[in-house]
Design a protein around this motif. Structure first.
Motif, PDB file in Angstrom:
ATOM      1  N   GLU A 162       0.838  -1.205   0.000  1.00 29.54           N
ATOM      2  CA  GLU A 162       0.000   0.000   0.000  1.00 29.54           C
ATOM      3  C   GLU A 162       0.870   1.252   0.000  1.00 29.54           C
ATOM      4  O   GLU A 162       0.624   2.207  -0.746  1.00 29.54           O
ATOM      5  CB  GLU A 162      -0.918  -0.009   1.225  1.00 29.54           C
ATOM      6  CG  GLU A 162      -1.982  -1.106   1.191  1.00 29.54           C
ATOM      7  CD  GLU A 162      -2.708  -1.247   2.525  1.00 29.54           C
ATOM      8  OE1 GLU A 162      -2.360  -0.512   3.475  1.00 29.54           O
ATOM      9  OE2 GLU A 162      -3.614  -2.096   2.615  1.00 29.54           O
ATOM     10  N   GLU A 163       1.906   1.253   0.841  1.00 28.17           N
ATOM     11  CA  GLU A 163       2.816   2.402   0.910  1.00 28.17           C
ATOM     12  C   GLU A 163       3.594   2.565  -0.392  1.00 28.17           C
ATOM     13  O   GLU A 163       3.744   3.686  -0.914  1.00 28.17           O
ATOM     14  CB  GLU A 163       3.791   2.217   2.082  1.00 28.17           C
ATOM     15  CG  GLU A 163       4.751   3.361   2.289  1.00 28.17           C
ATOM     16  CD  GLU A 163       4.135   4.574   2.973  1.00 28.17           C
ATOM     17  OE1 GLU A 163       4.821   5.622   3.040  1.00 28.17           O
ATOM     18  OE2 GLU A 163       2.975   4.485   3.437  1.00 28.17           O
ATOM     19  N   ALA A 164       4.079   1.453  -0.936  1.00 30.35           N
ATOM     20  CA  ALA A 164       4.882   1.508  -2.158  1.00 30.35           C
ATOM     21  C   ALA A 164       4.083   2.047  -3.339  1.00 30.35           C
ATOM     22  O   ALA A 164       4.596   2.825  -4.152  1.00 30.35           O
ATOM     23  CB  ALA A 164       5.433   0.117  -2.480  1.00 30.35           C
ATOM     24  N   ARG A 165       2.828   1.653  -3.439  1.00 34.02           N
ATOM     25  CA  ARG A 165       2.000   2.152  -4.537  1.00 34.02           C
ATOM     26  C   ARG A 165       1.816   3.671  -4.439  1.00 34.02           C
ATOM     27  O   ARG A 165       1.848   4.377  -5.452  1.00 34.02           O
ATOM     28  CB  ARG A 165       0.640   1.452  -4.525  1.00 34.02           C
ATOM     29  CG  ARG A 165       0.674  -0.004  -5.014  1.00 34.02           C
ATOM     30  CD  ARG A 165      -0.655  -0.701  -4.768  1.00 34.02           C
ATOM     31  NE  ARG A 165      -0.649  -2.088  -5.194  1.00 34.02           N
ATOM     32  CZ  ARG A 165      -1.222  -2.540  -6.297  1.00 34.02           C
ATOM     33  NH1 ARG A 165      -1.835  -1.717  -7.124  1.00 34.02           N
ATOM     34  NH2 ARG A 165      -1.183  -3.835  -6.595  1.00 34.02           N
ATOM     35  N   GLU A 166       1.651   4.180  -3.221  1.00 34.76           N
ATOM     36  CA  GLU A 166       1.500   5.627  -3.062  1.00 34.76           C
ATOM     37  C   GLU A 166       2.820   6.359  -3.300  1.00 34.76           C
ATOM     38  O   GLU A 166       2.825   7.477  -3.823  1.00 34.76           O
ATOM     39  CB  GLU A 166       0.944   5.952  -1.676  1.00 34.76           C
ATOM     40  CG  GLU A 166      -0.516   5.556  -1.501  1.00 34.76           C
ATOM     41  CD  GLU A 166      -1.137   6.170  -0.250  1.00 34.76           C
ATOM     42  OE1 GLU A 166      -0.731   7.288   0.139  1.00 34.76           O
ATOM     43  OE2 GLU A 166      -2.030   5.520   0.336  1.00 34.76           O
ATOM     44  N   LEU A 167       3.931   5.750  -2.916  1.00 30.75           N
ATOM     45  CA  LEU A 167       5.233   6.350  -3.207  1.00 30.75           C
ATOM     46  C   LEU A 167       5.473   6.425  -4.708  1.00 30.75           C
ATOM     47  O   LEU A 167       5.982   7.423  -5.228  1.00 30.75           O
ATOM     48  CB  LEU A 167       6.346   5.536  -2.541  1.00 30.75           C
ATOM     49  CG  LEU A 167       6.465   5.655  -1.023  1.00 30.75           C
ATOM     50  CD1 LEU A 167       7.440   4.627  -0.480  1.00 30.75           C
ATOM     51  CD2 LEU A 167       6.906   7.062  -0.620  1.00 30.75           C
ATOM     52  N   GLN A 168       5.091   5.374  -5.411  1.00 28.85           N
ATOM     53  CA  GLN A 168       5.191   5.378  -6.866  1.00 28.85           C
ATOM     54  C   GLN A 168       4.374   6.519  -7.459  1.00 28.85           C
ATOM     55  O   GLN A 168       4.855   7.261  -8.325  1.00 28.85           O
ATOM     56  CB  GLN A 168       4.698   4.037  -7.411  1.00 28.85           C
ATOM     57  CG  GLN A 168       4.591   3.948  -8.918  1.00 28.85           C
ATOM     58  CD  GLN A 168       4.015   2.605  -9.342  1.00 28.85           C
ATOM     59  OE1 GLN A 168       4.747   1.718  -9.734  1.00 28.85           O
ATOM     60  NE2 GLN A 168       2.701   2.444  -9.232  1.00 28.85           N
ATOM     61  N   ASP A 169       3.159   6.691  -6.984  1.00 27.42           N
ATOM     62  CA  ASP A 169       2.291   7.757  -7.486  1.00 27.42           C
ATOM     63  C   ASP A 169       2.841   9.141  -7.131  1.00 27.42           C
ATOM     64  O   ASP A 169       2.529  10.123  -7.808  1.00 27.42           O
ATOM     65  CB  ASP A 169       0.883   7.597  -6.911  1.00 27.42           C
ATOM     66  CG  ASP A 169       0.179   6.351  -7.437  1.00 27.42           C
ATOM     67  OD1 ASP A 169       0.634   5.796  -8.459  1.00 27.42           O
ATOM     68  OD2 ASP A 169      -0.817   5.931  -6.808  1.00 27.42           O
TER      69      ASP A 169
END
Length: 342
Positions: A162-169
């Motif tokens: 969940e955190e990684a997807r938001e960091l990517q965005d």
């Protein structure tokens, strides 16, 4: 990456002394409230500036906004008690006071996304963000709820994803998962550790990396290394599974280590962050020493896949020593580029 031999640090840089006591892990903040928020942003600017001055190609946050590379993420999860701590043996080699899992763990909100957005606005260079790996998270606390390292790791992987997807965005180009535990618990890595890490990177379109080192340059780690003999072959136990994985980049410790360079052949085809800077000494490498490490690695990794880096984080070092090592890393990579006519 556009540049060949793109340089970067693995993780941490020393914090300014006005933000936290220097040359320590788990160093407490000296500021509070809004002053702490502002101080962290100032430290990010300094970290960024020093990486730019050194000529690094991939910019990291230097872990300026977190006390520790593992526990800062855990602090933001439900189900973890930081007040009633337990003493556990981390990585099977040193005791530490750690938080306790007392209930279902879940990510309540983003942890580093605002920091990543701030860093993204400060530079046009690619940025890399490090997160703790699931197995290393499990090994850095006491589990009084799941009673299963594997079950807890799967829950952590969900939160990390969940955190990684938001960091990517938020504009992060490379998301790195720090898994020093991979160098210790080989059976678990091969039984479920790699599968759990795959869950953490599920659905990501940015590049992903796994950092597996022999630890910060603290006494417990340097003492452990002395027991490992003339060849450190831990990577041999785990690289085959990593080779089959969807991870793009593998980070390993090379300079002043006893890792046989031919083990890099086991991850042929992956990009490799070659640790060419020793973080366990205050001696600043010469550019030629860095170049020599990179030349040895080039026997086993194509030049387009070689990413010169540090062995591990530099938080326990002084700022002046860290600065010198950053400069040496860039200068050493420049020697190799020149030799290849780049």
């Amino acid at each position: 990456m556009k540049n060949l031999l793109p340089t970067s640090i693995v993780g941490s840089l020393p914090k300014p002394s006005w933000l936290a006591p220097p040359e320590k892990l788990w160093s407490p903040w000296k500021l509070e409230g809004d002053q702490l928020i502002e101080g962290k942003e100032d430290a990010l600017r300094i970290s960024l500036h020093e990486q730019h001055l050194a000529g690094l190609d991939i910019i990291s946050d230097g872990e300026q906004t977190r006390q520790h590379f593992v526990t800062t993420f855990i602090e933001h999860l439900s189900g973890v008690d930081f007040e009633n701590r337990k003493i556990v043996k981390i990585r099977d080699r040193y005791d530490a006071s750690v938080p306790v899992v007392v209930g279902e763990v879940a990510r309540q909100k983003s942890v580093f996304v605002d920091d990543a957005k701030f860093l993204r606005k400060q530079t046009n260079k690619p940025i890399k963000w490090a997160l703790p790996g699931p197995m290393t998270m499990v090994d850095t606390l006491y589990d009084d709820h799941y009673k299963s390292r594997e079950k807890l790791a799967w829950e952590f992987a969900k939160a990390l994803n969940e955190e990684a997807r938001e960091l990517q965005d938020a504009g992060v180009d490379i998301i790195q998962f720090d898994e020093p535990a991979f160098n210790v618990f080989f059976n678990e890595v091969n039984d479920w550790g790699m599968a759990v890490l795959e869950r953490a990177i599920e659905g990501l379109k940015c590049e992903t990396a796994i950092h597996i080192c022999y630890g910060y340059g603290i006494q417990a780690n340097t003492d452990w290394k002395k027991t490992l003999g003339s060849e450190w072959r831990q990577y041999e136990e785990i690289f085959p599974e990593i080779q089959k994985s969807n991870i793009d980049i593998v980070s390993l410790e090379c300079h002043n280590s006893c890792v046989p360079f031919d083990l890099i052949e086991l991850v042929r085809g992956k990009k490799v962050m070659v640790g060419a800077i020793d973080v366990a000494t205050n001696t600043i490498e010469t550019p030629e020493e860095v170049a020599a490490t990179l030349r040895r690695a080039l026997e086993f990794v194509n030049i387009e896949n070689l990413y010169p880096s540090t062995n591990c984080g530099m938080a326990p070092l002084s700022r002046s020593v860290a600065r010198g090592k950053l400069n040496a890393l860039s200068a050493g990579a420049a020697i190799i580029r020149k030799e290849f006519g780049m």
